[in-house]
Write a protein that holds these residues in place. Structure first.
Motif, PDB file in Angstrom:
ATOM      1  N   ILE A 339       0.849  -1.212   0.052  1.00 24.96           N
ATOM      2  CA  ILE A 339      -0.022   0.029  -0.100  1.00 24.96           C
ATOM      3  C   ILE A 339       0.989   1.467  -0.018  1.00 24.96           C
ATOM      4  CG2 ILE A 339      -1.612   1.276   1.403  1.00 24.96           C
ATOM      5  CD1 ILE A 339      -3.025  -0.905   0.231  1.00 24.96           C
ATOM      6  N   SER A 340       2.034   1.209   0.755  1.00 21.93           N
ATOM      7  CA  SER A 340       2.943   2.437   0.825  1.00 21.93           C
ATOM      8  C   SER A 340       3.268   3.209  -0.308  1.00 21.93           C
ATOM      9  CB  SER A 340       4.126   1.965   1.658  1.00 21.93           C
ATOM     10  OG  SER A 340       4.971   3.197   1.795  1.00 21.93           O
ATOM     11  N   PRO A 341       3.677   2.729  -1.215  1.00 21.96           N
ATOM     12  CA  PRO A 341       3.995   3.308  -2.636  1.00 21.96           C
ATOM     13  C   PRO A 341       3.030   4.217  -3.284  1.00 21.96           C
ATOM     14  CG  PRO A 341       4.977   1.132  -2.520  1.00 21.96           C
ATOM     15  CD  PRO A 341       3.839   1.044  -1.447  1.00 21.96           C
ATOM     16  N   LYS A 342       1.721   3.517  -3.084  1.00 22.88           N
ATOM     17  CA  LYS A 342       0.619   4.235  -3.629  1.00 22.88           C
ATOM     18  C   LYS A 342       0.167   5.434  -2.820  1.00 22.88           C
ATOM     19  CE  LYS A 342      -1.914   0.084  -5.430  1.00 22.88           C
ATOM     20  NZ  LYS A 342      -3.204  -0.680  -5.166  1.00 22.88           N
ATOM     21  N   LEU A 343       0.472   5.481  -1.600  1.00 26.64           N
ATOM     22  CA  LEU A 343      -0.001   6.552  -0.702  1.00 26.64           C
ATOM     23  C   LEU A 343       1.159   7.685  -0.995  1.00 26.64           C
ATOM     24  CD1 LEU A 343      -0.794   4.896   2.431  1.00 26.64           C
ATOM     25  CD2 LEU A 343      -2.609   5.861   0.919  1.00 26.64           C
ATOM     26  N   LYS A 344       2.286   7.246  -1.209  1.00 25.21           N
ATOM     27  CA  LYS A 344       3.582   8.284  -1.307  1.00 25.21           C
ATOM     28  C   LYS A 344       3.493   8.828  -2.879  1.00 25.21           C
ATOM     29  CE  LYS A 344       6.683   5.322  -0.161  1.00 25.21           C
ATOM     30  NZ  LYS A 344       8.049   4.790   0.481  1.00 25.21           N
ATOM     31  N   ASN A 345       2.776   8.359  -3.567  1.00 26.16           N
ATOM     32  CA  ASN A 345       2.837   8.840  -5.102  1.00 26.16           C
ATOM     33  C   ASN A 345       1.223   9.454  -5.794  1.00 26.16           C
ATOM     34  OD1 ASN A 345       5.637   8.265  -6.034  1.00 26.16           O
ATOM     35  ND2 ASN A 345       5.119   6.410  -5.155  1.00 26.16           N
ATOM     36  N   GLY A 346       0.647   9.467  -4.547  1.00 21.73           N
ATOM     37  CA  GLY A 346      -0.963  10.280  -4.944  1.00 21.73           C
ATOM     38  C   GLY A 346      -1.731   9.512  -5.752  1.00 21.73           C
ATOM     39  N   TYR A 347      -1.638   8.043  -5.662  1.00 18.22           N
ATOM     40  CA  TYR A 347      -2.446   7.050  -6.339  1.00 18.22           C
ATOM     41  C   TYR A 347      -3.925   7.521  -6.097  1.00 18.22           C
ATOM     42  CZ  TYR A 347      -4.740   2.579  -7.490  1.00 18.22           C
ATOM     43  OH  TYR A 347      -5.653   1.940  -8.163  1.00 18.22           O
ATOM     44  N   TYR A 348      -4.380   7.432  -4.711  1.00 17.84           N
ATOM     45  CA  TYR A 348      -5.773   7.628  -4.690  1.00 17.84           C
ATOM     46  C   TYR A 348      -6.532   9.002  -4.800  1.00 17.84           C
ATOM     47  CZ  TYR A 348      -5.408   3.186  -2.019  1.00 17.84           C
ATOM     48  OH  TYR A 348      -4.940   1.537  -1.845  1.00 17.84           O
ATOM     49  N   THR A 349      -5.661  10.113  -4.758  1.00 15.53           N
ATOM     50  CA  THR A 349      -5.957  10.998  -5.089  1.00 15.53           C
ATOM     51  C   THR A 349      -6.478  11.330  -6.843  1.00 15.53           C
ATOM     52  OG1 THR A 349      -4.932  12.415  -3.288  1.00 15.53           O
ATOM     53  CG2 THR A 349      -5.609  13.994  -5.151  1.00 15.53           C
ATOM     54  N   LYS A 350      -5.413  10.837  -7.352  1.00 16.84           N
ATOM     55  CA  LYS A 350      -5.346  10.801  -9.035  1.00 16.84           C
ATOM     56  C   LYS A 350      -6.423   9.947  -9.131  1.00 16.84           C
ATOM     57  CE  LYS A 350      -0.876   9.913  -9.316  1.00 16.84           C
ATOM     58  NZ  LYS A 350       0.558   9.836  -9.751  1.00 16.84           N
ATOM     59  N   LYS A 351      -6.817   8.674  -8.942  1.00 14.20           N
ATOM     60  CA  LYS A 351      -7.929   8.115  -9.106  1.00 14.20           C
ATOM     61  C   LYS A 351      -9.197   8.552  -9.114  1.00 14.20           C
ATOM     62  CE  LYS A 351      -9.321   3.059  -8.919  1.00 14.20           C
ATOM     63  NZ  LYS A 351      -9.083   1.766  -8.310  1.00 14.20           N
ATOM     64  N   SER A 352      -9.364   9.284  -7.646  1.00 15.77           N
ATOM     65  CA  SER A 352     -10.655  10.047  -7.379  1.00 15.77           C
ATOM     66  C   SER A 352     -11.004  11.043  -8.494  1.00 15.77           C
ATOM     67  CB  SER A 352     -10.893  10.101  -6.270  1.00 15.77           C
ATOM     68  OG  SER A 352      -9.844  10.998  -5.660  1.00 15.77           O
ATOM     69  N   ILE A 353      -9.804  11.854  -8.962  1.00  9.07           N
ATOM     70  CA  ILE A 353     -10.040  13.230  -9.541  1.00  9.07           C
ATOM     71  C   ILE A 353     -10.624  12.600 -11.019  1.00  9.07           C
ATOM     72  CG2 ILE A 353      -8.796  14.830 -10.641  1.00  9.07           C
ATOM     73  CD1 ILE A 353      -9.623  15.804  -7.959  1.00  9.07           C
ATOM     74  N   GLU A 354     -10.114  11.487 -11.602  1.00  8.53           N
ATOM     75  CA  GLU A 354     -10.377  11.092 -12.628  1.00  8.53           C
ATOM     76  C   GLU A 354     -11.631  10.261 -12.874  1.00  8.53           C
ATOM     77  OE1 GLU A 354      -7.078   8.536 -13.383  1.00  8.53           O
ATOM     78  OE2 GLU A 354      -5.488  10.006 -13.624  1.00  8.53           O
ATOM     79  N   ALA A 355     -12.309   9.967 -11.850  1.00 13.10           N
ATOM     80  CA  ALA A 355     -13.593   9.355 -11.743  1.00 13.10           C
ATOM     81  C   ALA A 355     -14.822  10.358 -12.325  1.00 13.10           C
ATOM     82  CB  ALA A 355     -13.862   8.979 -10.225  1.00 13.10           C
TER      83      ALA A 355
END
Length: 355
Positions: A339-355
């Motif tokens: 999980i850590s690399p996703k959080l450190k690189n903005g994965y969840y923010t980018k995914k939700s913005i693109e939704a």
């Protein structure tokens, strides 16, 4: 064009950014994705220090209105606003409604819901409760879409009359860390090391910290801790948000709130039922497994990703850790590392913005 609003306040003539780590991370992530900044600057006058005088609301509205006019927001443009706005105003919903009607997409990314936290407290005046309810409900209903913390918050907003199809589930906040060439003190931690508590440690918000079980060792990090020395508690002071991940040391990071160690209750404790505490992201991004209240909204994420354990009471921690094998702990740490690399690189923010 795509825009992200960046709010700045001028306090007593000294400029300071109003954003916290979470807000600053969102700005950084979206800027790297090509979003242009719309800067909202607000210098608070002495006459407005009552906060919430009508002149303050008119003044804030003027700053927002002028910034949008200067940017020349047009049809099909997208504007991301972090909610609630720091420079809030009673007239904010009207401004959003105007640009949505014009054809722009106004997307709110929720950090806090004062309508579900501050407005529920007994020590808050009726006038302030009315102001919060008026501002937040009208603004949420006016927006094109809203990024919410989790499925519990999503359901709560639907119950407040927000249309389901405009709601997007963030799942968890990101926590950007630039760690190239840096060492995490926690990298060699075992399940027998102290439990970490990071965040605000003042009694009025985190009263549980002053009544921790004596059969578990704790390492505390944050501002406001004021208690006599106890054998099972080590207080390490506070660190800047960008440095903290490298200073934390312990077996698990605790996500808890309120006055009691028995359960999470009161306005701050109950808020965990719908909120995504940013400290959860801090722990996971730093490679640290989580202990979280079983009724917290984020407990679902922790259980699904097997990156921590849930408890009903802090007095369960000792037995749960005692019964855990070294292999089970190492498996949890491996899941955290996924999980850590996703959080450190903005994965969840980018995914939700693109939704």
């Amino acid at each position: 064009m795509r825009y992200i609003v960046s709010e700045v306040q001028y306090d007593s003539g000294v400029q300071r950014t109003a954003g916290t780590k979470a807000r600053n991370d969102v700005e950084t992530i979206l800027s790297k994705e090509g979003y242009k900044k719309i800067t909202i600057e607000k210098k608070i006058k002495k006459s407005e220090l009552k906060f919430k005088s009508i002149s303050y609301h008119f003044s804030c509205f003027k700053e927002w209105k002028n910034a949008f006019l200067k940017t020349k927001i047009e049809k099909d443009d997208e504007v991301v606003i972090q909610f609630p706005p720091i420079n809030h105003t009673l007239f904010f919903a009207g401004l959003i409604k105007k640009y949505v009607k014009k054809g722009a997409t106004i997307k709110l990314l929720i950090h806090d819901m004062e309508i579900l936290r501050t407005a529920t407290r007994d020590d808050i005046s009726l006038l302030k409760k009315f102001r919060i309810n008026f501002e937040e409900k009208k603004t949420l209903k006016a927006a094109s879409s809203i990024i919410v913390h989790n499925s519990s918050m999503l359901k709560k907003l639907i119950s407040l009359g927000i249309t389901k199809d405009k709601l997007i589930n963030l799942k968890i906040f990101d926590y950007l860390i630039e760690d190239k060439g840096k060492i995490y003190k926690n990298r060699l931690a075992t399940k027998d090391d102290p439990v970490i508590i990071a965040g605000a440690l003042r009694k009025h918000k985190a009263g549980y910290v002053y009544n921790l079980p004596s059969n578990v060792n704790f390492n505390l990090y944050g501002v406001g801790y004021d208690d006599s020395k106890k054998d099972n508690i080590n207080y390490f002071g506070s660190y800047p948000a960008d440095n903290l991940p490298f200073e934390l040391f312990g077996s698990f990071g605790l996500v808890w709130d309120g006055m009691s160690s028995e359960t999470c209750k009161g306005s701050f404790g109950e808020y965990l039922r719908i909120n995504n505490p940013h400290k959860t992201s801090l722990y996971l991004a730093s490679g640290i497994p989580v202990i979280i209240w079983s009724k917290a909204a984020l407990a679902e994420f922790i259980e699904k990703n097997k990156c921590g354990i849930t408890v009903d009471s802090l007095y369960e921690i000792a037995d749960k850790l005692k019964s855990m094998t070294d292999k089970e702990y190492e498996d949890i740490k491996k899941n955290v590392q996924a999980i850590s690399p996703k959080l450190k690189n903005g994965y969840y923010t980018k995914k939700s913005i693109e939704a």
